[in-house]
Design a protein around this motif. Structure first.
Motif, short mmCIF file in Angstrom:
data_model
loop_
_atom_site.label_atom_id
_atom_site.label_comp_id
_atom_site.label_asym_id
_atom_site.label_seq_id
_atom_site.Cartn_x
_atom_site.Cartn_y
_atom_site.Cartn_z
N GLN A 1 0.85 -1.19 0.00
CA GLN A 1 0.00 0.00 0.00
C GLN A 1 0.88 1.24 0.00
OE1 GLN A 1 -2.52 0.37 3.44
NE2 GLN A 1 -3.43 2.29 2.77
N LEU A 2 0.58 2.16 -0.88
CA LEU A 2 1.27 3.45 -0.85
C LEU A 2 0.73 4.26 0.32
CD1 LEU A 2 3.23 5.49 -2.20
CD2 LEU A 2 1.24 6.34 -3.49
N LEU A 3 1.58 4.53 1.29
CA LEU A 3 1.14 5.23 2.50
C LEU A 3 1.20 6.74 2.36
CD1 LEU A 3 2.95 3.02 5.19
CD2 LEU A 3 0.60 2.82 4.34
N GLY A 4 2.12 7.22 1.53
CA GLY A 4 2.19 8.66 1.38
C GLY A 4 3.37 9.10 0.54
N ILE A 5 3.26 10.33 0.03
CA ILE A 5 4.32 10.97 -0.74
C ILE A 5 4.57 12.33 -0.10
CG2 ILE A 5 5.01 11.90 -2.98
CD1 ILE A 5 3.00 9.93 -4.26
N ASP A 6 5.81 12.60 0.24
CA ASP A 6 6.18 13.87 0.87
C ASP A 6 7.20 14.55 -0.02
OD1 ASP A 6 6.65 15.98 2.55
OD2 ASP A 6 7.85 14.85 3.99
N SER A 7 6.78 15.61 -0.68
CA SER A 7 7.64 16.32 -1.61
C SER A 7 8.18 17.59 -0.96
CB SER A 7 6.87 16.67 -2.88
OG SER A 7 7.70 17.32 -3.81
N GLN A 8 9.49 17.76 -1.06
CA GLN A 8 10.15 18.94 -0.51
C GLN A 8 11.06 19.53 -1.56
OE1 GLN A 8 12.19 17.27 2.84
NE2 GLN A 8 10.33 16.96 4.06
N ASP A 9 11.54 20.76 -1.32
CA ASP A 9 12.41 21.40 -2.29
C ASP A 9 13.66 20.57 -2.56
OD1 ASP A 9 10.66 23.47 -2.53
OD2 ASP A 9 11.73 24.83 -1.18
N ALA A 10 14.21 19.95 -1.51
CA ALA A 10 15.47 19.23 -1.65
C ALA A 10 15.28 17.79 -2.11
CB ALA A 10 16.23 19.25 -0.33
N GLY A 11 14.05 17.29 -2.12
CA GLY A 11 13.86 15.90 -2.50
C GLY A 11 12.44 15.44 -2.27
N VAL A 12 12.26 14.12 -2.27
CA VAL A 12 10.92 13.55 -2.15
C VAL A 12 11.03 12.20 -1.45
CG1 VAL A 12 11.09 12.50 -4.45
CG2 VAL A 12 8.84 12.91 -3.45
N SER A 13 10.00 11.87 -0.66
CA SER A 13 9.94 10.59 0.05
C SER A 13 8.66 9.86 -0.33
CB SER A 13 9.99 10.79 1.56
OG SER A 13 11.20 11.38 1.97
N LEU A 14 8.77 8.54 -0.49
CA LEU A 14 7.62 7.67 -0.68
C LEU A 14 7.64 6.62 0.42
CD1 LEU A 14 8.37 8.69 -3.70
CD2 LEU A 14 6.92 6.79 -4.42
N SER A 15 6.47 6.31 0.97
CA SER A 15 6.37 5.26 1.98
C SER A 15 5.35 4.22 1.54
CB SER A 15 5.94 5.86 3.33
OG SER A 15 6.93 6.71 3.85
N PHE A 16 5.75 2.95 1.67
CA PHE A 16 4.88 1.83 1.35
C PHE A 16 4.71 0.96 2.59
CE2 PHE A 16 6.74 3.09 -2.67
CZ PHE A 16 5.69 2.96 -3.57
N GLY A 17 3.55 0.34 2.72
CA GLY A 17 3.31 -0.51 3.86
C GLY A 17 2.73 -1.85 3.45
N PHE A 18 3.01 -2.86 4.28
CA PHE A 18 2.42 -4.18 4.10
C PHE A 18 2.08 -4.73 5.48
CE2 PHE A 18 2.19 -8.72 3.68
CZ PHE A 18 1.58 -8.91 2.45
N ASN A 19 0.83 -5.19 5.63
CA ASN A 19 0.35 -5.72 6.91
C ASN A 19 -0.16 -7.14 6.67
OD1 ASN A 19 -1.45 -6.35 9.15
ND2 ASN A 19 -1.27 -4.19 9.74
N SER A 20 0.45 -8.12 7.34
CA SER A 20 0.08 -9.50 7.09
C SER A 20 -1.25 -9.88 7.73
CB SER A 20 1.18 -10.45 7.59
OG SER A 20 1.30 -10.38 9.00
N LEU A 21 -1.81 -9.01 8.57
CA LEU A 21 -3.17 -9.24 9.06
C LEU A 21 -4.18 -8.89 7.98
CD1 LEU A 21 -2.96 -7.83 12.71
CD2 LEU A 21 -3.12 -10.23 12.01
N GLU A 22 -3.90 -7.83 7.22
CA GLU A 22 -4.80 -7.41 6.16
C GLU A 22 -4.59 -8.22 4.88
OE1 GLU A 22 -3.89 -3.29 5.77
OE2 GLU A 22 -4.69 -2.76 7.75
N GLN A 23 -3.34 -8.64 4.64
CA GLN A 23 -3.01 -9.48 3.48
C GLN A 23 -2.26 -10.71 3.98
OE1 GLN A 23 -1.19 -6.03 0.97
NE2 GLN A 23 -1.81 -7.60 -0.49
N PRO A 24 -2.99 -11.74 4.40
CA PRO A 24 -2.33 -12.93 4.95
C PRO A 24 -1.36 -13.55 3.94
CG PRO A 24 -4.69 -12.97 5.43
CD PRO A 24 -4.47 -11.84 4.47
N LEU A 25 -0.23 -13.98 4.46
CA LEU A 25 0.79 -14.60 3.63
C LEU A 25 0.62 -16.12 3.66
CD1 LEU A 25 3.81 -12.41 4.79
CD2 LEU A 25 2.66 -12.32 2.56
#
Length: 306
Positions: free
Chosen positions: A108-132
């Motif tokens: 899951q894409l958790l968020g995108i944080d864009s700044q003048d000096a760069g950019v961050s992307l965060s992804f998440g995975f939860n094995s309760l929501e998506q059993p392995l």
């Protein structure tokens, strides 16, 4: 250059069967697949690629893409080569996928944080929501990618269950080099390693590591700072890790390259895997009730002096 052009840009796109995210800054471009939260490629403007992606890469659902930075979790490599504490948590059948269970799952894409000096992307995975499959345990993963003048990645593992969680893991990074026969990895002198191609014999590294044949070694108690000396492209790739005590060095060379999927017969000449990891005696055991652990890597290149 105008301020608008200098602002980082993030674009969603579909490549064959995979949803991907292209990140552009004023100086670099990064491509990430939502499947596996896998970095696919990274290149700074006017320079050769830092992260290697196979020209024959297939963008198919349910299978890993050859190259980039696959995330290996909750085990690395062949499960049968992992400590018993890691093996015991898997309750699936005899067909056990190599390198864990999250490489071919959508994160899951958790968020995108864009700044003048760069950019961050965060992804998440939860094995309760998506059993392995075959792994009935509760864990939450967060993978953060930050792109500024360097590339920074961090994988956070959190135990959500009521019993301890034993994991091995790796950031399975493929690096691009001008010619593997001229490249070497610096910073491993004196480190113990396991020579997996010779009956898993223990050895000790002397000097820098060069390449003249197939290489598949697990280095133990590695320093935080390693570098790839890449004279063919007149640069040194600097690697600074955190939270990892092992490093796996791999190049398939000629014969094995012919047997690999999504891999040209001559592709071994231009790539090298340096995989920062926690494996063998360095596995992580997360206590019940939310204990967390992070493994991270920052990388950048420096031009070689004349």
């Amino acid at each position: 250059m105008s301020a608008a052009i200098q602002q980082p840009q993030v674009e969603r796109l579909e490549i064959d069967q995979l949803t991907c995210w292209r990140v552009r800054t004023a100086e670099a471009e990064l491509l990430v697949a939502q499947q596996g939260a896998q970095i696919l490629s990274y290149q700074r403007d006017g320079e050769q690629p830092l992260i290697w992606l196979s020209p024959q890469a297939a963008y198919q659902r349910g299978q890993g893409v050859r190259g980039g930075v696959p995330i290996c979790w909750p085990w690395f490599g062949d499960l049968r080569r992992n400590p018993q504490a890691v093996q015991a948590l898997y309750q699936g059948g005899s067909l056990v996928p190599s390198h864990g269970l999250v490489r071919d799952r959508d994160w899951q894409l958790l968020g995108i944080d864009s700044q003048d000096a760069g950019v961050s992307l965060s992804f998440g995975f939860n094995s309760l929501e998506q059993p392995l499959p075959g792994w009935p345990h509760a864990a939450e993963l967060t993978f953060t990618i930050r792109l500024d003048r360097r590339l920074h990645i961090e994988l956070n593992s959190r135990n959500l269950g009521a019993t301890p969680l034993a994991i091995s893991q790796a950031l399975h990074s493929y690096f691009a080099v001008g010619d593997i026969r001229k490249a070497r990895v610096e910073g491993l002198h004196g480190c113990r390693y396991i020579e997996t191609l010779e009956d898993w014999q223990p050895r000790q590294q002397g000097g820098a590591l060069g390449f003249a044949r197939e290489t598949d070694r697990i280095y133990l108690n590695t320093p935080a700072q390693l570098s790839i000396h890449d004279p063919a492209w007149r640069r040194r790739i600097q690697l600074h890790s955190s939270g990892s005590a092992s490093a796996v060095l791999w190049n398939p060379w000629i014969d094995k390259a012919r047997r690999l999927s999504q891999f040209a017969e001559d592709a071994w000449q231009g790539m090298l895997c340096v995989e920062h990891a926690n494996v063998l005696d360095d596995i992580c055991v997360l206590a019940a009730g939310g204990e967390q652990q992070q493994i991270g890597l920052s990388l950048w290149s420096e031009a070689l002096a004349d």
